[in-house]
Design a protein around this motif. Structure first.
Motif, PDB file in Angstrom:
ATOM      1  N   UNK A 193      29.119 -36.712  10.225  1.00  0.00           N
ATOM      2  CA  UNK A 193      29.516 -35.992   9.016  1.00  0.00           C
ATOM      3  C   UNK A 193      30.943 -36.300   8.590  1.00  0.00           C
ATOM      4  N   UNK A 194      31.764 -36.842   9.489  1.00  0.00           N
ATOM      5  CA  UNK A 194      33.141 -37.188   9.118  1.00  0.00           C
ATOM      6  C   UNK A 194      33.187 -38.431   8.230  1.00  0.00           C
ATOM      7  N   UNK A 195      32.131 -39.216   8.219  1.00  0.00           N
ATOM      8  CA  UNK A 195      32.083 -40.437   7.406  1.00  0.00           C
ATOM      9  C   UNK A 195      31.220 -40.288   6.155  1.00  0.00           C
ATOM     10  N   UNK A 196      30.698 -39.098   5.935  1.00  0.00           N
ATOM     11  CA  UNK A 196      29.753 -38.867   4.846  1.00  0.00           C
ATOM     12  C   UNK A 196      30.398 -37.980   3.796  1.00  0.00           C
ATOM     13  N   UNK A 197      30.460 -38.463   2.569  1.00  0.00           N
ATOM     14  CA  UNK A 197      30.983 -37.627   1.496  1.00  0.00           C
ATOM     15  C   UNK A 197      29.947 -36.569   1.133  1.00  0.00           C
ATOM     16  N   UNK A 198      30.397 -35.337   1.003  1.00  0.00           N
ATOM     17  CA  UNK A 198      29.486 -34.232   0.705  1.00  0.00           C
ATOM     18  C   UNK A 198      28.786 -34.420  -0.632  1.00  0.00           C
ATOM     19  N   UNK A 199      29.496 -34.960  -1.630  1.00  0.00           N
ATOM     20  CA  UNK A 199      28.890 -35.109  -2.961  1.00  0.00           C
ATOM     21  C   UNK A 199      27.697 -36.059  -2.938  1.00  0.00           C
ATOM     22  N   UNK A 200      27.674 -36.972  -1.997  1.00  0.00           N
ATOM     23  CA  UNK A 200      26.557 -37.913  -1.890  1.00  0.00           C
ATOM     24  C   UNK A 200      25.312 -37.221  -1.348  1.00  0.00           C
ATOM     25  N   UNK A 201      25.502 -36.125  -0.650  1.00  0.00           N
ATOM     26  CA  UNK A 201      24.381 -35.407  -0.044  1.00  0.00           C
ATOM     27  C   UNK A 201      23.949 -34.205  -0.866  1.00  0.00           C
ATOM     28  N   UNK A 202      24.295 -34.178  -2.143  1.00  0.00           N
ATOM     29  CA  UNK A 202      23.886 -33.099  -3.042  1.00  0.00           C
ATOM     30  C   UNK A 202      22.375 -32.905  -2.940  1.00  0.00           C
ATOM     31  N   UNK A 203      21.948 -31.697  -2.659  1.00  0.00           N
ATOM     32  CA  UNK A 203      20.529 -31.363  -2.537  1.00  0.00           C
ATOM     33  C   UNK A 203      19.942 -31.586  -1.160  1.00  0.00           C
ATOM     34  N   UNK A 204      20.704 -32.154  -0.241  1.00  0.00           N
ATOM     35  CA  UNK A 204      20.185 -32.488   1.093  1.00  0.00           C
ATOM     36  C   UNK A 204      20.045 -31.245   1.968  1.00  0.00           C
ATOM     37  N   UNK A 205      19.161 -31.371   2.948  1.00  0.00           N
ATOM     38  CA  UNK A 205      19.004 -30.334   3.974  1.00  0.00           C
ATOM     39  C   UNK A 205      19.850 -30.726   5.169  1.00  0.00           C
ATOM     40  N   UNK A 206      20.796 -29.874   5.518  1.00  0.00           N
ATOM     41  CA  UNK A 206      21.725 -30.115   6.606  1.00  0.00           C
ATOM     42  C   UNK A 206      21.396 -29.145   7.732  1.00  0.00           C
ATOM     43  N   UNK A 207      21.267 -29.669   8.941  1.00  0.00           N
ATOM     44  CA  UNK A 207      21.087 -28.814  10.112  1.00  0.00           C
ATOM     45  C   UNK A 207      22.265 -29.035  11.036  1.00  0.00           C
ATOM     46  N   UNK A 208      22.950 -27.948  11.349  1.00  0.00           N
ATOM     47  CA  UNK A 208      24.072 -27.985  12.278  1.00  0.00           C
ATOM     48  C   UNK A 208      23.633 -27.346  13.593  1.00  0.00           C
ATOM     49  N   UNK A 209      24.517 -27.364  14.559  1.00  0.00           N
ATOM     50  CA  UNK A 209      24.208 -26.738  15.847  1.00  0.00           C
ATOM     51  C   UNK A 209      23.827 -25.267  15.671  1.00  0.00           C
ATOM     52  N   UNK A 210      24.439 -24.603  14.683  1.00  0.00           N
ATOM     53  CA  UNK A 210      24.126 -23.183  14.452  1.00  0.00           C
ATOM     54  C   UNK A 210      22.702 -22.985  13.940  1.00  0.00           C
ATOM     55  N   UNK A 211      22.097 -24.026  13.382  1.00  0.00           N
ATOM     56  CA  UNK A 211      20.776 -23.892  12.786  1.00  0.00           C
ATOM     57  C   UNK A 211      19.628 -24.346  13.663  1.00  0.00           C
ATOM     58  N   UNK A 212      19.909 -24.797  14.867  1.00  0.00           N
ATOM     59  CA  UNK A 212      18.824 -25.287  15.733  1.00  0.00           C
ATOM     60  C   UNK A 212      18.018 -24.160  16.361  1.00  0.00           C
ATOM     61  N   UNK A 213      18.671 -23.091  16.752  1.00  0.00           N
ATOM     62  CA  UNK A 213      17.962 -21.962  17.362  1.00  0.00           C
ATOM     63  C   UNK A 213      17.103 -21.280  16.298  1.00  0.00           C
ATOM     64  N   UNK A 214      15.960 -20.770  16.694  1.00  0.00           N
ATOM     65  CA  UNK A 214      15.059 -20.083  15.771  1.00  0.00           C
ATOM     66  C   UNK A 214      14.652 -18.738  16.365  1.00  0.00           C
ATOM     67  N   UNK A 215      14.733 -17.710  15.539  1.00  0.00           N
ATOM     68  CA  UNK A 215      14.299 -16.370  15.942  1.00  0.00           C
ATOM     69  C   UNK A 215      14.891 -15.947  17.283  1.00  0.00           C
TER      70      UNK A 215
END
Length: 163
Positions: A69-91
């Motif tokens: 993510x340090x090499x990726x411009x956020x504007x290029x990922x407009x509309x993308x689904x991003x999963x971070x470490x906080x989003x891996x756990x479910x319920x």
């Protein structure tokens, strides 16, 4: 002859779906995905390591694929689904990789762990690694200064359902 001037917009509207939640941001065009996550969305699980794409501490999943993510411009990922470490756990249940990292004590300082786990989640989704050597090769972009590599490989093997 004078060169035409190009105006760089101060801010660009960007929509990211981060861990299943739609987030609308107005960002400077040079904002990295890492900085958008950490500085604008307060998602601090993703770490800033080298800031040059060499250590993997900033690895997140973008549309299911692992990226620095340090090499990726956020504007290029407009509309993308991003999963971070906080989003891996479910319920309130840990992701199998998170549990495997605990089971195998696959960290010491823990700084690289979020990037390692996100990268490993991408690795599992790719389905290319069949053994420990392939895991090591395909995870080679994620560095651990503490040297927990044997335990990291064992954790990934556990999550893969392989000894």
């Amino acid at each position: 002859m004078a060169q035409p001037s190009h105006q760089v917009p101060e801010r660009i509207p960007v929509t990211l779906v981060v861990n299943g939640t739609k987030r609308d941001l107005d960002l400077a065009p040079w904002t990295t995905l890492l900085d958008a996550l950490r500085d604008h969305l307060n998602m601090t699980g993703t770490k800033k390591g080298c800031d040059h794409g060499q250590c993997g501490a900033c690895t997140v999943l973008v549309n299911g694929r692992r990226v620095n993510s340090c090499l990726t411009l956020a504007v290029i990922k407009d509309g993308a689904e991003i999963t971070t470490i906080e989003g891996l756990a479910k319920d309130d249940a840990l992701h199998p990789l998170q549990q495997a990292f605990i089971d195998h004590d696959a960290f010491q300082c823990g700084y690289c762990t979020p990037g390692q786990i996100c990268s490993a989640a991408g690795l599992l989704a790719e389905g290319r690694a069949k053994n420990a050597d392939e895991i090591r090769e395909l995870m080679s972009g994620n560095l651990c200064r503490c040297g927990a590599y044997p335990n990291i490989v064992a954790a990934i093997q556990q999550a893969m359902g392989r000894p």
